[in-house]
Structures are given as structure tokens and as C-alpha cells.
Motif scaffolding. Structure first.
Motif, PDB file in Angstrom:
ATOM      1  N   ASP A   1       0.815  -1.218   0.000  1.00 27.69           N
ATOM      2  CA  ASP A   1       0.000   0.000   0.000  1.00 27.69           C
ATOM      3  C   ASP A   1       0.848   1.268   0.000  1.00 27.69           C
TER       4      ASP A   1
ATOM      5  N   LYS B   1      -9.156   6.471   5.268  1.00 28.78           N
ATOM      6  CA  LYS B   1     -10.038   5.333   5.511  1.00 28.78           C
ATOM      7  C   LYS B   1     -11.440   5.832   5.821  1.00 28.78           C
TER       8      LYS B   1
ATOM      9  N   TRP C   1      -9.731   2.101  -2.839  1.00 28.89           N
ATOM     10  CA  TRP C   1      -8.298   1.831  -2.884  1.00 28.89           C
ATOM     11  C   TRP C   1      -7.978   0.357  -2.653  1.00 28.89           C
ATOM     12  N   ASP C   2      -8.769  -0.320  -1.859  1.00 31.60           N
ATOM     13  CA  ASP C   2      -8.551  -1.766  -1.669  1.00 31.60           C
ATOM     14  C   ASP C   2      -8.677  -2.500  -3.002  1.00 31.60           C
TER      15      ASP C   2
ATOM     16  N   GLN D   1       0.921   4.136  -2.868  1.00 31.89           N
ATOM     17  CA  GLN D   1       0.527   5.500  -2.508  1.00 31.89           C
ATOM     18  C   GLN D   1       1.604   6.507  -2.885  1.00 31.89           C
TER      19      GLN D   1
ATOM     20  N   LYS E   1     -10.174   1.364   2.736  1.00 32.15           N
ATOM     21  CA  LYS E   1      -9.194   2.334   2.245  1.00 32.15           C
ATOM     22  C   LYS E   1      -9.778   3.060   1.034  1.00 32.15           C
TER      23      LYS E   1
ATOM     24  N   GLU F   1     -13.376  -1.139   8.146  1.00 31.40           N
ATOM     25  CA  GLU F   1     -12.560  -0.016   7.692  1.00 31.40           C
ATOM     26  C   GLU F   1     -12.246  -0.243   6.215  1.00 31.40           C
TER      27      GLU F   1
END
Length: 808
Positions: free
Chosen positions: A506, A591, A697-698, A510, A604, A602
């Protein structure tokens, strides 16, 4: 936290310099962040001496002034002009000589200088007690004992104390060191390792006794979970006055303002032993009974700071038979404290549940010395001892006698923690071998009891005041800090291993995307995960029942965890626009939090915000608004950078977007973006268009991991560009042209670009003109004109058959 060095020396007979003590305390983990000097009289009366008034005559030019000749001990009388009405020949007085620095009421310094007063020279000043800082009286000069010798320094005559005060940055886990005794205990352990075997001196309470049994306050604890131990004692016949100087100096040194002798005594024991105490005026306790309980929610109670507070049904209160008297462990009531009219005192010393005290203190926004200690955990076994110490101190400085037996309600005894320490674990965590005798010596110096010793380790009992030491690792940390981190050798050889990691982790992805967006003119923002519950009402797609709510929110604006990055981003957009920064390109990684029936989750997310102009105003650049298609391009470049292509686009229209698109890879929806509805923007007072994209994002990370890198040689042969101007129906999109071209010539067609669109009255109705460029290249040879023409004819034929296109 402030620690007085003179006070510290009452527990341990230490003649070290303050700098050495400061260094050792820091090595022990009690980091000294600053050292300052304290003087009970500012300036220490330096330059002030005893003077003998030899002569006193009226000033020739002023009715209220007198000219005196004063012997200050150097056999040469000096002339001093004085305006005090009580000055007279033969007196012994304090004289501030030339050059002496005195301080005014605000603490500002001023220097005694030679001067002329109404034409007469003056070589000093005869002082009143307020001018020296010895009192508040300004009725006249101080008159001293006649037997004193002229020239004697006044600093020798008065109880002036000089002290060194350490400012210790105490970590939250070190509740045991929140007192002078606790610091002295740690300091002794460090000194033992330096072979200074000093004894720890504790105040004696052996002289405590009950004088009579004439008056008693009964105690009832209704909530024993919130008050596991409660002690109390009554003292009658006290006289509430000003505290003696030694006590006031102790409190002033650590920044406390003295109140009266009874309150000062409780504050003294608090900072001496770490046990908070509270003194009630016993005459104000209705029914001669204390009840420890909780009250109904909404009950009104006015505290010492004259603020009326609304109580929770979880707040533990100290009450009498009719009314509440005190918020337990936090703050006393306005009408139950000790005043100058108090003659009987009920002294409370208790152990309250740390979690309960912390919640109450935060709920009411109160932070006191008592709550600071209670919420971190005090020593339950010190409760009675501290009360006896305070009772004796009150009797010493305020008089009175104990009129009833001690109340000590402790129904369920707290058991000390048991820990087994292995030598192997010590050496493993420390990184080098510490001798077993040294380990035992350190443990004993810390008052950790050794129960049994085996070949492999030691069975230990942790003292009750060390609430933070409950595991083997905690004991090793104690050993290490006393042994000294500086004594641990650093190996000349460092070993390290490199573990295989995925390039799709991750933080790595990013960084890649963040750098790309920054290069495109975006700024990264970081917003709070806590937000307002009101934002949920702006959209129906987010449900109020899915909120993750805070149990003790700091404010209504920070009461829930966010379900979307949209609203935090709009706050940032609004903030910038209101400060004349309307051209914004922002992104955020964060998140979102949801409370579903099957549990909390949660997720992302990455968000992008575009508003205002794409670029800054410039002489060679026309202003262009950041529109839907610009945002679409940014979104696609993010995905393309991660190798995610062949996306399926679908139009969306939600209660967030007035116009929008979603991009999916197979069944995975990766991103939604579009123009934020004006109704939402209006809530944030935003009047300009805002485009917003939210990436799952996941799913993006998952899709990126499917992509495998392929490396190819740089083409050796030239590329060729050909253009076609196609007349097509209005309902045909560029995507259809793109797909047909790809299907017709997949291998050698490298790029397809729409560079012009025309719609006008010169075209047939329902038609538009697309100018499309095609880049053609062969990886293995240079293309000839015949081959290029063949490809273009094939493309033209495909457009004519499938789209009904015509060449212009």
C-alpha cells in the motif's frame, strides 16, 4: 511536573550538585526538561543590610520627607532621604544599598541608584516589608531588633529559601513517580547502582492517635466498584489561618499558590506522597454522614470554580444525606470546602476507579492535580498512610484533635501482580548479558519482591504502586532503565536481513500515485477521521445507523467516524476559497468507517477534488476551468500508471453527483467521479463547481496486483501518422471509433487520437465531424507507402460499413 530539590532531599540525604541529579533522573526515564531556580524572596535580599539610624531631621524642601544619616557597617554613615512616617533616630532598619535590585508587585526588577530628592542627595533606601517582598504592609519602614549589628546581611535574619526545581516530562505510564517520594524512590534505585547505598526516609505517622471519641462522621460506599477503598477521619478544634513559611515555600517552589493551612496541608501531602486528599468542612455535612454514590443524570451541581454542571449518572459523587458535596476525585463543591470559619474537618483519602475518574474529568472538561493522579492509577496501599500523614500535619499547623476512630472501607483487597522473570529473556531483549546478582540488586532497589530463585529465572511480586508493570517485558524495561541504557554496549558488527516485499504494498503504491498527482499540480491533504454526524443527512446513500459513534466526543463536530472522504475534502475546499484561494487540485489517502449488522469495517479510499481553474493565471496561458473531462483524464492516468486498463465505464447519477461515471474492471468497481451536487456544496457555502472522485483503494490495489510488467525494446523503426476527417452521426462516440480501429489493425496501430470536433451549419443536420489521427509503426521493419495505404483503406472501409461514416 515540578520537583523541588530541597523537598527531594527530605526523603534521601543527597549532597550531589543539581546538574548530576538532573542527569541521573533523565537516565532513569524521568526526563528533566528544564531546571530553574526558586527563591522565597525574589532577589534573595542581596545588597540589603541592617542599618543604624544615627540622625533624623526634617527635609528643608518637603514636609513629608526626612533626611537621615545611617550607619550601614562601614564606619562611614550615608545620607538617605526617607518618606516613611515612622522613621526615627536610634532605629535598626533594613537598608537597600546602591546597586541593589528589588522587585515590584509584578515581579519587574528595579535598581537602587544614587539620586537627589528635592535637592538633597540620597545613597540608598530604607525599606518597608512589601518593598523587600517580606509581606504586604506599606504603612512604614520595618524596624528591626535593636541588638543587631549594622552591616549584617538581612538574608541571614529572615527565613529565605533558595531551591532548585526540576521540570520533569513524566510519561503517562509512570503514575508511581507523580510525587516527590516517588521520584526519590527512583533516584535511590539509580544511586544504588552507582554504589551510593542511601536510605529512603519516609515521614513517620507513629504519633497518630485518637484524642477523643466525641464527634464522628459515618461513611457509606454504595458503589464499591468505583470506590474500592475509602478512608476518612474527623479533626475538631482546628484554626484555619495562613500556613507557616516553610510550607508556603514548598508549594510556591512547584508553582502552587498557598490557600490556608488546612488546604495547603492536603496539597502538600498530595505532592509529597502522590495521594490526593480532600478536606470537608464537617459542619456542612448534613446528617454527619458521607455517602459515596452516583446520582440521577441531569442533577445540577456547582463546583469550586463557581460553574454549575449537569451530572451524568456515571459520575461518582461524595454526598451527605441531603445533597452532593464533591465530584469524587475531580473537584470539590462550592459550599463544602474549608474556609476561615471552619472549626471541624472531615479528611478524605480514597482510591477511585481510574477509568471512571478519567471519563468524568473529560466529560466536564476538568483537569486537576487530583484527577491527573487518580486517572493514571495511584497506590491503593498508600491511602490510609497518606491520610494519617495529612492528619498529623493539620494538627501540627492548625491545631485540633482527632475525635473518632479512622474509617477504612476496603472490602476487597487488591492482589499484587506476580511475574516470573527468565534470565534468557532478559539477555535476549537487552542485547547483552547482565549478571544475575546485578539483576537481583536492581529488583530489590525498586522494591520488587523476590519470592523464589531458580536456575532459569526469578519469581517476583510487583509492588502495588507500579500499576504499569504487569508482564515480564515490563520488568525487563525496569531493569534496563536502572542499569542504564548508556551502559549497553554497541556491537561493532550490525546484522540485518532483507525480507522480500511486494511492489504493490500500500505505502509504495501510494507514493507512486502521490508523486504523479503532485507532478500534475495537486496538493495532498490530511483530514481528521472524526467528523460531524450532520453530514450524513446530506445524502441518502450514507445511513445514520452505519455511523461509528464516539463514546466521549470532544465536540459535536467530532462525534462520529467518517463514512466518506467527501465532506472532509469539501471542508478543505471551503476553507481555501474563503481565503481567496479558489483554484484547487487536492487529493487524500484515508479510511472510511462503517458499523454494519455483522460488525464494523474499515475501507481504504483515495479522493480527488478539482475546483476552479486548472492552471495559475499567466500571460502566455489562457485560463481554463477544471471540468468533467479534465477530471476523467486525471482518474484514468492514475489507473493507467498502475497498469489498469480495459476499463468499463458506466454513467451514474446519485444523490452526490449531478453527473458522474463509474469505472470498473470486470465486476470490481474501482472509482466513481463526477460533479458534486449544488445542494451539498451550498451546505459548505461553496458557490463554484467542484468535481470529486473517490477510489476504492482496496480494489485498486487488488487490480494493480494482477498486472505483470512487460519489458520491450525501444522501437528501431520510424512511426507514421495519418489523419482522417470523418463525417458521422451525432450519437456516435469516439470510443466506438477507437474500438473499431483496434479491431481492424491491432498489431501496427500504436495510437489513436481525436484532435478536432466540428459541429455547425455547414454540415448536414444530425451530423458532426471528427478529425482523428492514427500512429502506425512496425517493430521489425520500415513501412512502405503501399503498406500504410493498405492499413488506412482498411480503417476507412471499417468506419464506412460499421458507422456509416463518410470522408470529408
Amino acid at each position: 511536573m515540578k520537583i523541588s530539590y530541597n523537598w527531594l532531599k527530605q526523603f534521601i540525604s543527597l549532597d550531589w550538585e543539581a546538574d548530576k541529579t538532573s542527569e541521573l533522573l533523565t537516565d532513569l526515564g524521568l526526563e528533566v526538561e528544564g531546571v530553574e531556580k526558586f527563591e522565597s524572596v525574589k532577589g534573595g535580599l542581596n545588597g540589603v543590610v541592617v542599618g543604624h539610624v544615627l540622625e533624623c531631621i526634617k527635609h528643608p524642601n518637603a514636609d513629608k520627607l526626612k533626611i537621615t544619616k545611617v550607619d550601614i557597617g562601614n564606619n562611614t554613615p550615608v545620607q538617605i532621604v526617607c518618606g516613611a512616617p515612622n522613621v526615627d533616630a536610634g532605629q535598626k532598619v533594613p537598608v537597600a544599598t546602591i546597586g541593589t535590585v528589588l522587585y515590584d508587585e509584578k515581579g519587574e526588577p528595579w535598581q537602587i541608584k544614587k539620586g537627589k530628592i528635592r535637592g538633597e542627595e540620597s545613597f540608598g533606601m530604607i525599606c518597608a516589608e512589601d518593598e523587600l517582598g517580606l509581606g504586604k504592609s506599606h504603612d512604614g519602614i520595618m524596624v528591626l531588633n535593636e541588638e543587631l549589628e549594622p552591616g549584617t546581611p538581612c538574608a541571614e535574619l529572615f527565613e529565605i529559601e533558595s531551591d532548585t526545581v526540576f521540570e520533569i516530562g513524566l510519561t503517562p505510564n509512570r503514575a508511581d513517580a507523580m510525587s516527590h517520594y516517588g521520584v526519590a524512590r527512583d533516584l535511590r534505585a539509580g544511586l544504588v547502582q552507582k554504589e551510593h547505598n542511601l536510605q529512603l526516609i519516609t515521614p513517620s505517622v507513629s504519633s497518630f492517635h485518637v484524642n477523643s471519641r466525641t464527634y464522628k462522621v459515618d461513611v457509606e460506599v454504595e458503589n464499591k466498584e468505583l470506590a474500592p477503598r475509602y478512608c476518612g477521619v474527623t479533626i475538631a478544634g482546628v484554626k484555619v489561618t495562613e500556613s507557616p513559611n516553610w510550607l508556603k515555600n514548598r508549594l510556591k517552589a512547584i508553582g502552587l499558590t498557598p490557600k490556608n493551612n488546612v488546604v495547603d496541608a492536603t496539597n502538600y501531602v498530595l505532592h509529597e506522597l502522590g495521594q490526593p486528599l480532600h478536606a470537608f468542612d464537617a459542619d456542612k455535612i448534613t446528617g454527619d454522614k458521607i455517602i459515596v454514590k452516583t446520582l440521577e443524570a441531569g442533577t445540577k451541581f456547582t463546583t469550586l470554580d463557581e460553574v454549575e454542571r449537569e451530572l451524568s449518572d456515571e459520575d461518582l459523587m461524595i454526598c451527605d444525606t441531603e445533597k452532593p458535596l464533591c465530584i469524587a476525585g475531580v473537584l470539590g463543591g462550592l459550599n463544602s470546602g474549608v474556609t476561615e470559619h471552619t472549626s471541624k474537618v472531615f479528611l478524605e483519602s480514597a482510591y477511585f476507579n481510574p477509568v471512571s475518574i478519567r471519563k468524568t474529568a473529560k466529560r466536564h472538561g476538568i483537569n486537576t492535580d487530583a484527577s491527573f493522579r487518580f486517572e493514571r492509577g495511584i497506590d491503593i496501599n498508600f491511602t490510609k498512610y497518606a491520610m494519617l500523614r495529612a492528619a498529623l500535619l493539620i494538627q501540627e499547623i492548625a491545631g485540633g484533635e482527632v475525635t473518632a476512630d479512622i474509617v477504612d472501607l476496603y472490602p476487597t483487597k487488591f492482589e499484587d501482580f506476580q511475574v516470573f522473570l527468565t534470565y534468557e529473556k532478559v539477555n535476549s531483549l537487552v542485547g547483552q548479558e547482565i549478571s544475575r546478582e546485578t539483576i537481583k540488586s536492581i529488583l530489590m532497589s525498586l522494591e520488587i519482591k523476590i519470592n523464589n530463585v531458580t536456575e532459569t529465572g526469578i519469581g517476583l511480586t510487583i509492588p502495588s504502586y507500579r500499576v504499569d508493570v504487569q508482564r515480564e517485558a515490563d520488568v525487563i524495561e525496569e531493569i534496563l532503565r536502572v542499569y542504564g541504557y548508556n551502559n549497553i554496549e554497541i556491537n561493532s558488527k550490525l546484522n540485518a536481513s532483507v525480507s522480500p516485499t511486494s511492489r504493490f504494498e500500500d505505502y509504495k503504491v501510494q507514493n507512486v500515485i502521490g508523486n504523479q498527482l503532485v507532478a500534475q499540480g495537486f496538493y495532498e491533504i490530511m483530514s481528521n477521521s472524526l467528523t460531524s454526524a450532520e453530514y450524513i443527512k446530506l445524502t441518502e446513500s450514507l445511513k445514520e445507523e452505519h455511523n461509528v459513534e464516539m463514546l466521549n466526543p470532544l465536540s459535536s463536530d467530532l462525534s462520529v467516524m467518517r463514512q466518506s472522504l467527501l465532506f472532509n475534502g469539501l471542508e478543505a475546499v471551503s476553507y481555501n476559497i474563503n481565503r481567496r484561494n479558489p483554484d484547487l487540485k487536492l487529493f487524500e489517502f484515508g479510511k472510511t468507517y462503517h458499523n454494519y449488522e455483522n460488525g464494523r469495517t474499515e475501507n481504504k479510499r483515495m479522493s480527488i477534488f478539482v475546483s476552479g481553474n486548472k492552471n495559475a493565471e499567466s500571460w502566455n496561458n489562457s485560463l481554463q476551468k477544471g471540468d468533467f473531462f479534465y477530471t476523467k483524464g486525471i482518474v484514468e492516468t492514475v489507473l493507467e500508471r498502475l497498469g489498469i486498463t480495459k476499463l468499463k465505464a458506466a454513467p451514474i447519477k446519485t444523490d452526490v453527483f449531478s453527473e458522474g461515471l463509474s469505472l470498473s474492471l470486470g465486476k470490481m468497481k474501482l472509482v466513481e467521479f463526477g460533479i458534486v451536487k449544488k445542494s451539498i456544496l451550498k451546505f459548505f457555502d461553496i458557490k463554484q463547481e467542484v468535481l470529486y472522485a473517490e477510489f476504492n483503494w482496496d480494489k485498486v490495489l487488488e487490480a494493480a496486483s494482477f498486472n505483470k510488467l512487460k519489458f520491450t525494446d525501444i522501437p528501431k523503426y520510424p512511426e507514421v501518422r495519418r489523419d482522417l476527417a470523418l463525417l458521422i452521426d451525432n450519437n456516435i462516440t469516439f470510443k466506438e471509433i477507437f474500438n473499431i480501429a483496434q479491431q481492424s489493425e491491432r498489431k501496427r496501430l500504436k495510437n489513436i487520437n481525436l484532435f478536432d470536433v466540428y459541429q455547425g451549419d455547414k454540415l448536414p443536420e444530425g451530423k458532426k465531424s471528427y478529425a482523428v489521427s492514427f500512429t502506425i509503426q512496425d517493430d521489425e521493419k520500415t513501412l512502405k507507402d503501399k503498406e500504410i495505404d493498405k492499413i488506412m483503406n482498411k480503417l476507412q472501409s471499417s468506419f464506412e460499413k460499421q458507422l456509416g461514416a463518410e470522408l470529408r
